[in-house]
Design a protein around this motif. Structure first.
Motif, PDB file in Angstrom:
ATOM      1  N   THR A  51     -30.933 -29.213   0.450  1.00 52.66           N
ATOM      2  CA  THR A  51     -30.304 -27.921   0.188  1.00 52.66           C
ATOM      3  C   THR A  51     -28.820 -28.146  -0.041  1.00 52.66           C
ATOM      4  OG1 THR A  51     -31.907 -26.736   1.565  1.00 52.66           O
ATOM      5  CG2 THR A  51     -29.822 -25.630   1.111  1.00 52.66           C
ATOM      6  N   VAL A  52     -28.328 -27.698  -1.171  1.00 51.70           N
ATOM      7  CA  VAL A  52     -26.908 -27.820  -1.499  1.00 51.70           C
ATOM      8  C   VAL A  52     -26.271 -26.437  -1.429  1.00 51.70           C
ATOM      9  CG1 VAL A  52     -25.223 -28.422  -3.272  1.00 51.70           C
ATOM     10  CG2 VAL A  52     -27.262 -29.836  -2.970  1.00 51.70           C
ATOM     11  N   ASP A  53     -25.248 -26.291  -0.607  1.00 50.95           N
ATOM     12  CA  ASP A  53     -24.519 -25.027  -0.533  1.00 50.95           C
ATOM     13  C   ASP A  53     -23.515 -24.964  -1.678  1.00 50.95           C
ATOM     14  OD1 ASP A  53     -25.794 -24.115   1.779  1.00 50.95           O
ATOM     15  OD2 ASP A  53     -24.459 -25.306   3.050  1.00 50.95           O
ATOM     16  N   ALA A  54     -23.425 -23.804  -2.297  1.00 51.04           N
ATOM     17  CA  ALA A  54     -22.502 -23.624  -3.412  1.00 51.04           C
ATOM     18  C   ALA A  54     -21.662 -22.371  -3.204  1.00 51.04           C
ATOM     19  CB  ALA A  54     -23.263 -23.525  -4.733  1.00 51.04           C
ATOM     20  N   THR A  55     -20.372 -22.493  -3.467  1.00 50.78           N
ATOM     21  CA  THR A  55     -19.466 -21.350  -3.482  1.00 50.78           C
ATOM     22  C   THR A  55     -19.274 -20.952  -4.937  1.00 50.78           C
ATOM     23  OG1 THR A  55     -18.313 -22.052  -1.477  1.00 50.78           O
ATOM     24  CG2 THR A  55     -17.147 -20.542  -2.940  1.00 50.78           C
ATOM     25  N   VAL A  56     -19.745 -19.764  -5.288  1.00 49.87           N
ATOM     26  CA  VAL A  56     -19.717 -19.316  -6.685  1.00 49.87           C
ATOM     27  C   VAL A  56     -18.636 -18.248  -6.860  1.00 49.87           C
ATOM     28  CG1 VAL A  56     -21.058 -18.340  -8.571  1.00 49.87           C
ATOM     29  CG2 VAL A  56     -22.187 -19.807  -6.882  1.00 49.87           C
ATOM     30  N   HIS A  57     -17.647 -18.554  -7.691  1.00 48.99           N
ATOM     31  CA  HIS A  57     -16.571 -17.605  -7.991  1.00 48.99           C
ATOM     32  C   HIS A  57     -17.001 -16.695  -9.135  1.00 48.99           C
ATOM     33  CE1 HIS A  57     -14.030 -19.908  -5.352  1.00 48.99           C
ATOM     34  NE2 HIS A  57     -14.226 -21.011  -6.064  1.00 48.99           N
ATOM     35  N   PRO A  58     -16.545 -15.455  -9.150  1.00 50.02           N
ATOM     36  CA  PRO A  58     -16.945 -14.519 -10.220  1.00 50.02           C
ATOM     37  C   PRO A  58     -16.327 -14.908 -11.560  1.00 50.02           C
ATOM     38  CG  PRO A  58     -15.247 -13.553  -8.856  1.00 50.02           C
ATOM     39  CD  PRO A  58     -15.652 -14.831  -8.170  1.00 50.02           C
ATOM     40  N   LYS A  59     -16.900 -14.370 -12.622  1.00 50.80           N
ATOM     41  CA  LYS A  59     -16.337 -14.587 -13.942  1.00 50.80           C
ATOM     42  C   LYS A  59     -14.922 -14.016 -14.000  1.00 50.80           C
ATOM     43  CE  LYS A  59     -20.705 -14.147 -16.498  1.00 50.80           C
ATOM     44  NZ  LYS A  59     -21.412 -13.371 -17.542  1.00 50.80           N
ATOM     45  N   GLU A  60     -14.106 -14.617 -14.839  1.00 45.83           N
ATOM     46  CA  GLU A  60     -12.761 -14.101 -15.017  1.00 45.83           C
ATOM     47  C   GLU A  60     -12.830 -12.704 -15.635  1.00 45.83           C
ATOM     48  OE1 GLU A  60     -10.427 -16.788 -17.262  1.00 45.83           O
ATOM     49  OE2 GLU A  60     -10.619 -18.443 -15.831  1.00 45.83           O
ATOM     50  N   GLY A  61     -11.996 -11.817 -15.143  1.00 44.67           N
ATOM     51  CA  GLY A  61     -11.952 -10.463 -15.687  1.00 44.67           C
ATOM     52  C   GLY A  61     -12.881  -9.500 -14.982  1.00 44.67           C
ATOM     53  N   THR A  62     -13.671  -9.992 -14.002  1.00 42.87           N
ATOM     54  CA  THR A  62     -14.554  -9.088 -13.251  1.00 42.87           C
ATOM     55  C   THR A  62     -13.960  -8.839 -11.876  1.00 42.87           C
ATOM     56  OG1 THR A  62     -15.875 -10.822 -12.202  1.00 42.87           O
ATOM     57  CG2 THR A  62     -16.508 -10.135 -14.423  1.00 42.87           C
ATOM     58  N   HIS A  63     -14.489  -7.820 -11.203  1.00 44.03           N
ATOM     59  CA  HIS A  63     -13.997  -7.471  -9.872  1.00 44.03           C
ATOM     60  C   HIS A  63     -14.986  -7.876  -8.784  1.00 44.03           C
ATOM     61  CE1 HIS A  63     -10.615  -5.260 -11.566  1.00 44.03           C
ATOM     62  NE2 HIS A  63     -11.466  -4.651 -12.397  1.00 44.03           N
ATOM     63  N   ASP A  64     -15.958  -8.700  -9.161  1.00 43.69           N
ATOM     64  CA  ASP A  64     -16.930  -9.160  -8.178  1.00 43.69           C
ATOM     65  C   ASP A  64     -16.260 -10.118  -7.197  1.00 43.69           C
ATOM     66  OD1 ASP A  64     -19.110  -7.795  -9.340  1.00 43.69           O
ATOM     67  OD2 ASP A  64     -19.239  -9.348 -10.890  1.00 43.69           O
ATOM     68  N   GLU A  65     -16.920 -10.373  -6.086  1.00 44.53           N
ATOM     69  CA  GLU A  65     -16.363 -11.237  -5.051  1.00 44.53           C
ATOM     70  C   GLU A  65     -17.043 -12.606  -5.056  1.00 44.53           C
ATOM     71  OE1 GLU A  65     -16.641  -9.293  -1.324  1.00 44.53           O
ATOM     72  OE2 GLU A  65     -15.299  -7.644  -1.874  1.00 44.53           O
ATOM     73  N   THR A  66     -16.328 -13.569  -4.515  1.00 48.29           N
ATOM     74  CA  THR A  66     -16.900 -14.909  -4.357  1.00 48.29           C
ATOM     75  C   THR A  66     -18.083 -14.832  -3.410  1.00 48.29           C
ATOM     76  OG1 THR A  66     -14.785 -15.991  -4.755  1.00 48.29           O
ATOM     77  CG2 THR A  66     -16.424 -17.235  -3.515  1.00 48.29           C
ATOM     78  N   ARG A  67     -19.134 -15.579  -3.700  1.00 49.33           N
ATOM     79  CA  ARG A  67     -20.319 -15.558  -2.849  1.00 49.33           C
ATOM     80  C   ARG A  67     -20.822 -16.973  -2.609  1.00 49.33           C
ATOM     81  NH1 ARG A  67     -25.152 -14.988  -6.615  1.00 49.33           N
ATOM     82  NH2 ARG A  67     -24.259 -15.393  -8.673  1.00 49.33           N
ATOM     83  N   SER A  68     -21.651 -17.132  -1.597  1.00 48.61           N
ATOM     84  CA  SER A  68     -22.253 -18.419  -1.273  1.00 48.61           C
ATOM     85  C   SER A  68     -23.747 -18.367  -1.555  1.00 48.61           C
ATOM     86  CB  SER A  68     -22.020 -18.769   0.198  1.00 48.61           C
ATOM     87  OG  SER A  68     -20.653 -19.016   0.453  1.00 48.61           O
ATOM     88  N   VAL A  69     -24.267 -19.437  -2.148  1.00 51.65           N
ATOM     89  CA  VAL A  69     -25.695 -19.537  -2.409  1.00 51.65           C
ATOM     90  C   VAL A  69     -26.180 -20.906  -1.940  1.00 51.65           C
ATOM     91  CG1 VAL A  69     -25.618 -17.984  -4.382  1.00 51.65           C
ATOM     92  CG2 VAL A  69     -25.345 -20.439  -4.744  1.00 51.65           C
ATOM     93  N   SER A  70     -27.457 -20.985  -1.639  1.00 50.06           N
ATOM     94  CA  SER A  70     -28.072 -22.242  -1.234  1.00 50.06           C
ATOM     95  C   SER A  70     -29.074 -22.653  -2.303  1.00 50.06           C
ATOM     96  CB  SER A  70     -28.773 -22.102   0.125  1.00 50.06           C
ATOM     97  OG  SER A  70     -27.826 -21.843   1.139  1.00 50.06           O
ATOM     98  N   LEU A  71     -28.945 -23.893  -2.758  1.00 51.51           N
ATOM     99  CA  LEU A  71     -29.783 -24.394  -3.848  1.00 51.51           C
ATOM    100  C   LEU A  71     -30.703 -25.489  -3.325  1.00 51.51           C
ATOM    101  CD1 LEU A  71     -26.869 -24.752  -6.415  1.00 51.51           C
ATOM    102  CD2 LEU A  71     -28.480 -22.838  -6.270  1.00 51.51           C
ATOM    103  N   GLN A  72     -32.016 -25.332  -3.513  1.00 49.16           N
ATOM    104  CA  GLN A  72     -32.984 -26.355  -3.109  1.00 49.16           C
ATOM    105  C   GLN A  72     -33.293 -27.216  -4.335  1.00 49.16           C
ATOM    106  OE1 GLN A  72     -33.544 -23.028  -1.837  1.00 49.16           O
ATOM    107  NE2 GLN A  72     -32.523 -23.822  -0.018  1.00 49.16           N
ATOM    108  N   VAL A  73     -32.924 -28.495  -4.260  1.00 50.52           N
ATOM    109  CA  VAL A  73     -33.094 -29.406  -5.399  1.00 50.52           C
ATOM    110  C   VAL A  73     -33.518 -30.782  -4.900  1.00 50.52           C
ATOM    111  CG1 VAL A  73     -31.414 -28.251  -6.901  1.00 50.52           C
ATOM    112  CG2 VAL A  73     -30.646 -30.007  -5.299  1.00 50.52           C
TER     113      VAL A  73
END
Length: 220
Positions: free
Chosen positions: A132-154
């Motif tokens: 499981t790889v933890d990822a910090t995903v930043h929002p696209k530029e120009g959006t007002h969404d917030e940074t979020r964390s996701v877990s990737l099973q690979v």
């Protein structure tokens, strides 16, 4: 490419030599294994056939960490074999056969980076076949969404590359940076942030990425 001679790669064992040392063992190179092996004395060069001594094995406890949980198993290995932090091996358990990486070698007197199997008390490991790889995903530029964390099973050998876009488990993102685990070997730095820098999933502590998803999402 540098050529490697047979003497550099041949297995070596201690055996008596009928030509130069019939009473005391000398180092021999194994030229052909199986049945009565063909060996060559490194002292005089005499080639002869001998029964090879069986390797003595010992059973050692293995503690496996996987996605925050841990369990114990055992492994049978040659007593004289050396084990070290960072090495990987196949472990057969009642549930499955898995690839694990040594994170610590426990001896009677403490922990070590490297030791003979005979001296080891417990091998502490981490499952690296699937991770499981933890990822910090930043929002696209120009959006007002917030940074979020996701877990990737690979798979452990899945490669993340800085600057490249991945599409995993419904997440599409471009990798901007990679933070490596402490037991990752073969890397010059523990943080990778230049385009083209890459690492295997089993070596990664966290991926930093930019969201590339086409559909909008919300933190709520």
């Amino acid at each position: 490419m540098t050529e490697t001679s047979t003497s550099d790669t041949a297995e070596r064992v201690g055996l008596v030599c009928p030509a130069c040392s019939p009473d005391v063992e000398t180092v021999h190179e194994v030229l052909a294994d199986g049945g009565r092996a063909t060996v060559r004395c490194t002292e005089c060069g005499h080639v002869h056939k001998e029964e090879l001594p069986e390797q003595r094995t010992v059973e050692r406890e293995v503690v496996v960490s996987q996605d925050g949980d841990s369990f114990s198993s055992t492994v049978e290995a040659p007593a004289a074999e050396t084990v070290a932090v960072g090495e990987e091996f196949l472990l057969e358990t009642d549930e499955a056969i898995m690839t694990v990486r040594i994170t610590s070698v426990e001896l009677d007197e403490g922990r070590a980076e490297e030791a003979a199997v005979e001296d080891a008390r417990t091998l502490w490991t981490r499952a690296v076949g699937n991770v499981t790889v933890d990822a910090t995903v930043h929002p696209k530029e120009g959006t007002h969404d917030e940074t979020r964390s996701v877990s990737l099973q690979v798979p452990g050998d899945y490669e993340f590359v800085v600057g490249e876009t991945d599409d995993l488990a419904g997440e599409e993102f471009t990798v901007e940076g990679i933070h490596l685990r402490e037991d990752a070997v073969g890397y010059e730095f523990d943080k990778l942030d230049h385009d083209g820098d890459s690492a295997l999933a089993k070596d990664i502590n966290r991926v930093y990425a930019r969201d590339e998803s086409t559909s909008a999402w919300s933190a709520w």
